[in-house]
Design a protein around this motif. Structure first.
Motif, PDB file in Angstrom:
ATOM      1  N   SER A   1     -11.796   0.588   3.294  1.00  0.00           N
ATOM      2  CA  SER A   1     -12.412  -0.740   3.275  1.00  0.00           C
ATOM      3  C   SER A   1     -13.505  -0.836   2.219  1.00  0.00           C
ATOM      4  CB  SER A   1     -12.969  -1.103   4.654  1.00  0.00           C
ATOM      5  OG  SER A   1     -11.916  -1.390   5.548  1.00  0.00           O
TER       6      SER A   1
ATOM      7  N   LEU B   1     -11.733  -1.290  -1.056  1.00  0.00           N
ATOM      8  CA  LEU B   1     -11.207  -2.639  -1.227  1.00  0.00           C
ATOM      9  C   LEU B   1     -12.321  -3.661  -1.449  1.00  0.00           C
ATOM     10  CD1 LEU B   1      -8.330  -2.312   1.335  1.00  0.00           C
ATOM     11  CD2 LEU B   1      -8.060  -2.814  -1.099  1.00  0.00           C
TER      12      LEU B   1
ATOM     13  N   VAL C   1     -12.778  -3.484  -5.064  1.00  0.00           N
ATOM     14  CA  VAL C   1     -11.795  -4.292  -5.787  1.00  0.00           C
ATOM     15  C   VAL C   1     -12.229  -5.757  -5.756  1.00  0.00           C
ATOM     16  CG1 VAL C   1      -9.395  -5.048  -5.869  1.00  0.00           C
ATOM     17  CG2 VAL C   1      -9.922  -2.661  -5.346  1.00  0.00           C
TER      18      VAL C   1
ATOM     19  N   CYS D   1      -8.399  -1.508  -8.781  1.00  0.00           N
ATOM     20  CA  CYS D   1      -7.278  -1.632  -7.860  1.00  0.00           C
ATOM     21  C   CYS D   1      -7.312  -0.459  -6.896  1.00  0.00           C
ATOM     22  CB  CYS D   1      -5.948  -1.694  -8.616  1.00  0.00           C
ATOM     23  SG  CYS D   1      -5.668  -0.280  -9.716  1.00  0.00           S
ATOM     24  N   TRP D   2      -6.364  -0.460  -5.961  1.00  0.00           N
ATOM     25  CA  TRP D   2      -6.374   0.552  -4.892  1.00  0.00           C
ATOM     26  C   TRP D   2      -4.953   0.817  -4.438  1.00  0.00           C
ATOM     27  CZ3 TRP D   2      -4.965   0.553   0.344  1.00  0.00           C
ATOM     28  CH2 TRP D   2      -5.537   1.546   1.156  1.00  0.00           C
TER      29      TRP D   2
ATOM     30  N   TRP E   1      -6.573  -1.263   6.196  1.00  0.00           N
ATOM     31  CA  TRP E   1      -5.860  -2.114   5.246  1.00  0.00           C
ATOM     32  C   TRP E   1      -6.226  -3.583   5.375  1.00  0.00           C
ATOM     33  CZ3 TRP E   1      -3.338  -2.601   0.939  1.00  0.00           C
ATOM     34  CH2 TRP E   1      -2.341  -3.568   0.748  1.00  0.00           C
TER      35      TRP E   1
ATOM     36  N   GLY F   1      -9.975  -5.248   4.195  1.00  0.00           N
ATOM     37  CA  GLY F   1     -10.188  -5.313   2.757  1.00  0.00           C
ATOM     38  C   GLY F   1      -9.182  -6.168   2.023  1.00  0.00           C
ATOM     39  N   THR F   2      -7.921  -6.149   2.457  1.00  0.00           N
ATOM     40  CA  THR F   2      -6.931  -6.960   1.756  1.00  0.00           C
ATOM     41  C   THR F   2      -7.155  -8.447   2.009  1.00  0.00           C
ATOM     42  OG1 THR F   2      -5.364  -6.608   3.571  1.00  0.00           O
ATOM     43  CG2 THR F   2      -5.174  -5.196   1.652  1.00  0.00           C
TER      44      THR F   2
ATOM     45  N   VAL G   1      -9.518  -9.364  -0.724  1.00  0.00           N
ATOM     46  CA  VAL G   1      -8.823  -9.452  -2.010  1.00  0.00           C
ATOM     47  C   VAL G   1      -8.006 -10.739  -2.085  1.00  0.00           C
ATOM     48  CG1 VAL G   1      -7.034  -8.367  -3.427  1.00  0.00           C
ATOM     49  CG2 VAL G   1      -8.796  -6.953  -2.359  1.00  0.00           C
TER      50      VAL G   1
ATOM     51  N   ALA H   1      -1.851  -8.120  -2.632  1.00  0.00           N
ATOM     52  CA  ALA H   1      -1.842  -7.003  -1.684  1.00  0.00           C
ATOM     53  C   ALA H   1      -0.421  -6.849  -1.172  1.00  0.00           C
ATOM     54  CB  ALA H   1      -2.812  -7.252  -0.537  1.00  0.00           C
TER      55      ALA H   1
ATOM     56  N   ALA I   1      -3.330  -2.844  -3.667  1.00  0.00           N
ATOM     57  CA  ALA I   1      -4.084  -4.095  -3.800  1.00  0.00           C
ATOM     58  C   ALA I   1      -4.802  -4.137  -5.133  1.00  0.00           C
ATOM     59  CB  ALA I   1      -5.089  -4.233  -2.659  1.00  0.00           C
TER      60      ALA I   1
END
Length: 257
Positions: free
Chosen positions: A188, A191, A194, A201-202, A212, A215-216, A219, A226, A239
């Motif tokens: 997290s 992300l 990002v 990126c990740w 997941w 954080g996505t 984004v 993502a 992502a």
């Protein structure tokens, strides 16, 4: 989803992070290994998750719950809160500040909202596909599209994964493409990097929802991409800018450029 959900998500992660930090500061933090020496849990993780669960039980009793430290509750609303009370527990337990508290709100397979609190800097990042992502209430700029070769990529390869066959070979193909790679130990937090432009990126395989979805969501709230890709018996989470995400997915699958 309502503005009240956004405010609640922000409050939950701020409170959980403050509670965890206070427990660590009080000393005597006991650490227990889960799956490996670096996959650990502390009483701070458990207390922070219990705090979030208690508040959601009062304020969102119809919503489902899923927490890293064992919380599971079916809901009647079709919505589910995903909870990571301390993401980066190994960092947390070794006195690093690269950890956070994170939550996401999802409906079915669709993430609606994410919130991440970094206690050390007093930073709260919140947003989602329909909620422009902000940092401490200030809008963040959209993620600009970019090719992978010019970006730094955050990732992770557990020592037990290194040199283990087609999955690791896929990771090596992807890791060879960015300008540089970083392995920092909190999905997290990565992300958030990002979302804020600190990282480009990740990518990582076998990522649980609590590492997941928060954080996505952030984004997605900035126009980033993502995706989850199945390759070599693993599910890979990627992502960042759309072009970089596509390039990483192709490398992982072994698609020629």
């Amino acid at each position: 989803m309502t503005p009240e959900d956004v405010a609640l998500a922000s409050e939950l992660v701020v409170e959980a992070a403050a509670l965890a930090a206070r427990i660590r500061a009080d000393g005597g933090l006991e650490t227990r290994a889960k799956t490996s020496v670096s996959d650990v849990v502390t009483e701070a993780d458990l207390a922070a998750e219990a705090h979030i669960v208690e508040r959601l039980g009062r304020e969102r009793p119809d919503d489902g719950l899923l927490g890293e430290e064992g919380t599971f509750r079916e809901g009647a609303s079709g919505r589910r809160w995903v909870i990571d009370p301390v993401d980066g527990t190994y960092n947390f337990s070794t006195d690093s500040d690269y950890w956070c508290s994170a939550v996401a709100l999802a409906e079915g397979d669709r993430v609606l909202l994410g919130a991440v609190a970094h206690h050390a800097t007093g930073t709260v990042v919140v947003g989602g596909p329909g909620v422009p992502t902000t940092r401490n209430g200030e809008p963040l700029p959209d993620i600009e599209d970019a090719e992978l070769a010019g970006l730094g990529a955050a990732t992770y390869a557990h020592p037990g994964f290194i040199g283990t066959g087609a999955g690791f070979d896929a990771w090596v193909r992807a890791a060879a493409l960015p300008a540089t790679i970083r392995m920092l130990g909190s999905g997290s937090m990565d992300l958030v990097g990002v979302a804020t432009g600190r990282l480009g990126c990740w990518f990582q395989h076998s990522t649980p929802d609590w590492d997941w979805l928060p954080g996505t969501a952030l984004v997605a709230g900035l126009g980033g991409s993502a995706e989850r890709v199945e390759a070599h018996g693993l599910v890979w989470s990627i992502a960042g800018p759309p072009t970089a995400v596509r390039e990483l997915g192709d490398a992982i699958r072994g698609v020629a450029a």
